[in-house]
Design an enzyme around this catalytic site. Structure first.
Site, mmCIF file in Angstrom:
data_model
loop_
_atom_site.group_PDB
_atom_site.id
_atom_site.type_symbol
_atom_site.label_atom_id
_atom_site.label_comp_id
_atom_site.label_asym_id
_atom_site.label_seq_id
_atom_site.Cartn_x
_atom_site.Cartn_y
_atom_site.Cartn_z
ATOM 1 N N LEU A 1 4.685 -2.722 6.575
ATOM 2 C CA LEU A 1 5.946 -2.006 6.706
ATOM 3 C C LEU A 1 6.695 -2.021 5.383
ATOM 4 O O LEU A 1 6.873 -3.073 4.774
ATOM 5 C CB LEU A 1 6.800 -2.632 7.806
ATOM 6 N N GLU A 2 7.148 -0.856 4.964
ATOM 7 C CA GLU A 2 7.862 -0.726 3.701
ATOM 8 C C GLU A 2 9.127 0.092 3.921
ATOM 9 O O GLU A 2 9.449 0.508 5.038
ATOM 10 C CB GLU A 2 6.943 -0.086 2.653
ATOM 11 N N GLY A 3 9.842 0.351 2.834
ATOM 12 C CA GLY A 3 11.041 1.160 2.915
ATOM 13 C C GLY A 3 12.075 0.573 3.842
ATOM 14 O O GLY A 3 12.425 -0.613 3.763
ATOM 15 N N MET B 1 0.834 -1.168 0.000
ATOM 16 C CA MET B 1 0.000 0.000 0.000
ATOM 17 C C MET B 1 0.871 1.220 0.000
ATOM 18 O O MET B 1 1.809 1.299 0.774
ATOM 19 C CB MET B 1 -0.877 0.020 1.234
ATOM 20 N N LYS B 2 0.533 2.148 -0.832
ATOM 21 C CA LYS B 2 1.368 3.320 -0.991
ATOM 22 C C LYS B 2 0.622 4.552 -0.526
ATOM 23 O O LYS B 2 -0.556 4.710 -0.765
ATOM 24 C CB LYS B 2 1.789 3.462 -2.450
#
Length: 793
Positions: A481-483, A1-2
């Site tokens: 969790l991203e990045g 999800m962005k």
């Protein structure tokens, strides 16, 4: 999800757009230089290339960045892709670039039908624009039937047995480039059924030793043994002529019995207990009961679980008592035998859980449609929760974020441009819950990177999340969790025992949140492909960084929906690289979690998740993500294959040919984008999932055992020339299968398929042809699976 406030709201490579633009400009400017293409081979779709390999294609020179196969250098030469463009060959002259040939089957036609024993002529047209055709090979599935080196290209397939076949042709040019034709499906049926009398023929019995061409009677027909090893296998569920899933690999149908056995009617049988969908507690004793009848007499009724023999009863009322049954999902069948034929009952599905309650997630539906709701406007528009379509089962609120950049203390406040007060938002959450929906708070997103890298951070994270969940009455937590939120540090080489601080302490904090709630707390995850399936090829940085989290929380996790978008080409279990937006990509990525897979540099394979724990994440529209949008029709092709085992003619072949009937469902980014796109996602996929019906699922089962083949497992020599030996140990008696696949995912050999006792074993593989390259092995012992690579020189 962005979480980007843009219409195309993603940066899949975790760099700023400015950095990417600068890189592309530098990259493209480098292409202006001429490249020396002398002696550099032309790219071939069938060739495996390692990092540093050079090829020419369409007048340019390319260098492989890492292992790659069947990825067109021109198409896959963007930044961070498979190839680097080194420039035009000698000013664009094209160097020695070779164009692959073209080939098509001209006979037989698709859907053609033949009679058993017919000789079938396969014909093909083939041409090469910049060279000549050296040969055309003809295939049935992955099996080569023959070849022809002169035009007109043809091959006669003699005395073809009853069955359904997939025929194709493969052409090679003078530079050894190749191309495959489209697949043609044909059928061969019994030529009238006159198999003759079955008097004196033995009734087929699993495990009996049969010789080449020996005939047997089964289910009112006469069959001839083609492969004695498989004919004689104890795996009746697989090779029983006329009834087993793979009987045509071992037998051919001669015809109906004209007398003797042919006059006998097959018995009837049905399971009367337990009922379909029954649930039991770990360690339960389950009595399986069946009714069976026959025009002569029933000799026995055998009972099976997931295809494995449990026991039998030779007198009515027929039953078997199954003791100390472990946690899992089971498909029960009963097989009734008379003196000559047998019949298998319809299956009954049951589940065994740790506490009989069905696990966490409370009353979650068996088939899930999950959507993310925006707490912001990024161009898709906004909607209040009360106005969200009733088609969604779970609504994820996007997002809870750190109070400071890369912090560990989390916060969430409803956007005041959508809700005039916090209480109005709470009322809408309760409104959805009263409709039977689950409302989760999702943490992270593209702009919400966190840093939980100490015990203090873990405490801050857990206390703040517990406060958010309690304040708004959320049903659970979604981990998106991203990045840089999760990253593997140097020396971290075992997902079971992580040492990277960001991972160790996040798991600690998440576990504290989960432990604060009861069994109804819903836990889901939404990682990107690099963080999960990316661990197959690389275990470092973000690649594979989610695996320790999934492994640590696997017993509390209700389901995971990996984002099948904003992704580069990803390797499947067959070693092939698949691109987003295709049905092959969705099937290949999902089955990695359903089967388990080797993790680069790790001592053991990542274990398979339960079927009901696996879903797929997709964009709701082309504008919802930077890439990966897939039409509903292609999504349904993928789901038909994944769930029902119905192939769509793609390149990826399921390891479980019958599919995964308890596959959980779909997620989308996002509910807002779905509304923006005319409800295409929710309307189409809700109807599809509903049409599947309800399937009994065992959620939150106890520990998923890791694969433990001990140090006795090895493949040698590797690489090999003529044969390879595979050594392994069986810890407990159980069904053991050892299979070899090529890089197209097609099975080329079955080396073992039988019940083995505890002990050590060695199997030698002699390939049927001399084709060099990479092969994939799959060893399953009981419920444990190990995949491995074998290299043939």
């Amino acid at each position: 999800m962005k979480h980007f406030y843009l219409t195309k709201n993603v940066n899949p490579n975790y760099y700023s757009w400015l950095t990417v633009v600068m890189f592309v400009l530098i990259f493209q400017s480098a292409q202006a230089f001429d490249a020396d293409c002398g002696g550099v081979p032309a790219w071939s779709s069938s060739q495996v290339y390692l990092g540093g390999s050079e090829v020419t294609y369409n007048g340019y020179k390319y260098q492989a960045n890492y292992w790659t196969q069947n990825n067109n250098p021109e198409q896959y030469s963007d930044p961070y892709e498979h190839w680097t463009n080194l420039g035009a060959c000698d000013g664009g002259g094209g160097g020695n670039t070779n164009q692959p040939p073209t080939v098509s089957l001209t006979s037989p036609s698709n859907g053609a039908s033949f009679s058993s024993g017919d000789n079938i002529t396969l014909s093909a047209n083939a041409s090469d624009s910049d060279g000549s055709i050296t040969k055309v090979e003809f295939y049935q599935g992955a099996t080569k039937l023959g070849e022809d080196s002169s035009s007109p290209y043809s091959f006669t397939w003699n005395n073809v047995a009853v069955g359904s076949y997939s025929i194709s042709a493969k052409a090679f040019d003078n530079d050894n480039a190749s191309a495959n034709s489209s697949i043609v499906s044909i059928s061969v049926t019994s030529s009238g059924g006159g198999g003759g009398s079955c008097d004196g023929l033995p009734q087929y019995s699993a495990g009996t030793s049969y010789t080449q061409n020996q005939e047997v009677a089964n289910v009112g027909n006469k069959y001839q043994c083609n492969v004695p090893g498989w004919c004689s296998s104890s795996a009746g569920w697989a090779y029983a002529p006329g009834t087993g899933q793979h009987w045509q690999d071992a037998w051919s149908l001669v015809g109906e019995c004209g007398g003797g056995n042919g006059g006998n009617e097959a018995p009837s049988v049905s399971i009367t207990g337990p009922s379909n969908g029954s649930s039991y507690i770990d360690g339960a004793t389950i009595t399986i009961a069946a009714n069976a009848s026959d025009d002569v007499a029933v000799t026995k009724v055998e009972f099976y679980s997931n295809g494995s023999y449990l026991g039998e009863d030779s007198s009515s009322p027929y039953s078997f008592t199954w003791s100390n049954v472990g946690i899992g999902s089971y498909t029960l069948t009963a097989v009734a035998d008379d003196a000559e034929t047998s019949t298998t009952s319809n299956p009954v599905n049951i589940s065994v859980t740790s506490d009989g309650s069905g696990g966490g997630g409370g009353d979650l539906p068996d088939r899930l449609l999950v959507g993310y709701w925006h707490n912001f406007d990024n161009g898709s528009g906004v909607v209040k929760l009360r106005d969200v379509s009733a088609k969604w089962d779970v609504i994820n609120i996007a997002f809870a974020e750190p109070t400071t950049v890369h912090g560990s203390s989390m916060t969430f406040t409803p956007d005041n441009s959508i809700y005039s007060s916090t209480q109005e938002f709470k009322n809408d959450v309760a409104y959805l819950q009263n409709q039977g929906k689950k409302v989760l708070i999702s943490i992270g997103g593209a702009n919400g990177a966190i840093d939980v890298s100490s015990s203090g951070d873990a405490s801050a994270f857990s206390s703040s999340m517990i406060n958010i969940i309690n304040t708004y009455g959320f049903d659970g937590m979604d981990i998106d969790l991203e990045g840089s939120s999760l990253s593997l540090g140097a020396g971290d080489s075992d997902f079971r025992n992580p040492v990277s601080a960001k991972i160790v302490y996040f798991i600690q904090g998440a576990q504290t949140v989960i432990n604060n709630y009861g069994n109804d707390f819903v836990l889901s995850m939404a990682p990107e492909t690099a963080f999960v399936q990316g661990g197959y090829s690389t275990y470092a940085g973000i690649y594979g960084a989610y695996l320790p989290v999934i492994y640590a929380l696997r017993n509390q996790m209700d389901y995971i929906h990996v984002q099948h978008y904003n992704s580069g080409c990803m390797l499947g279990l067959d070693g092939m690289c698949y691109s987003q937006s295709t049905a092959d990509f969705h099937v290949a990525m999902a089955e990695m979690l359903l089967q388990g897979f080797p993790v680069a540099g790790n001592p053991v394979d990542f274990p398979a998740l339960r079927q009901d724990q696996v879903a797929i994440g997709l964009p709701a529209s082309p504008s919802a993500a930077g890439g990966g949008y897939t039409t509903p029709a292609n999504v349904h092709k993928a789901l038909d294959y994944l769930i029902k085992g119905i192939p769509f003619g793609g390149n990826y072949s399921l390891r479980s040919s019958s599919g995964y009937s308890n596959f959980r469902g779909l997620m989308t980014w996002s509910i807002n984008w779905d509304i923006n796109y005319g409800y295409e996602f929710s309307n189409n996929h809700r109807a599809y999932l509903d049409a599947l019906g309800s399937a009994p699922l065992a959620r939150k089962a106890a520990d998923i055992n890791t694969v433990d083949f001990t140090e006795d497992f090895k493949v040698y020599p590797n690489p090999f020339e003529n044969s390879a030996k595979i050594a392994f140990s069986v810890m407990e008696e159980g069904r053991t299968k050892l299979e070899i696949y090529n890089t197209l995912g097609r099975k080329v050999a079955t080396l073992k398929d039988e019940v083995l006792s505890k002990g050590s074993y060695m199997v030698e593989w002699f390939p049927k042809d001399n084709t060099s390259g990479i092969y994939l092995g799959r060893l399953s012992v009981g419920g444990e699976v190990k995949t491995f690579k074998i290299y043939k020189k």
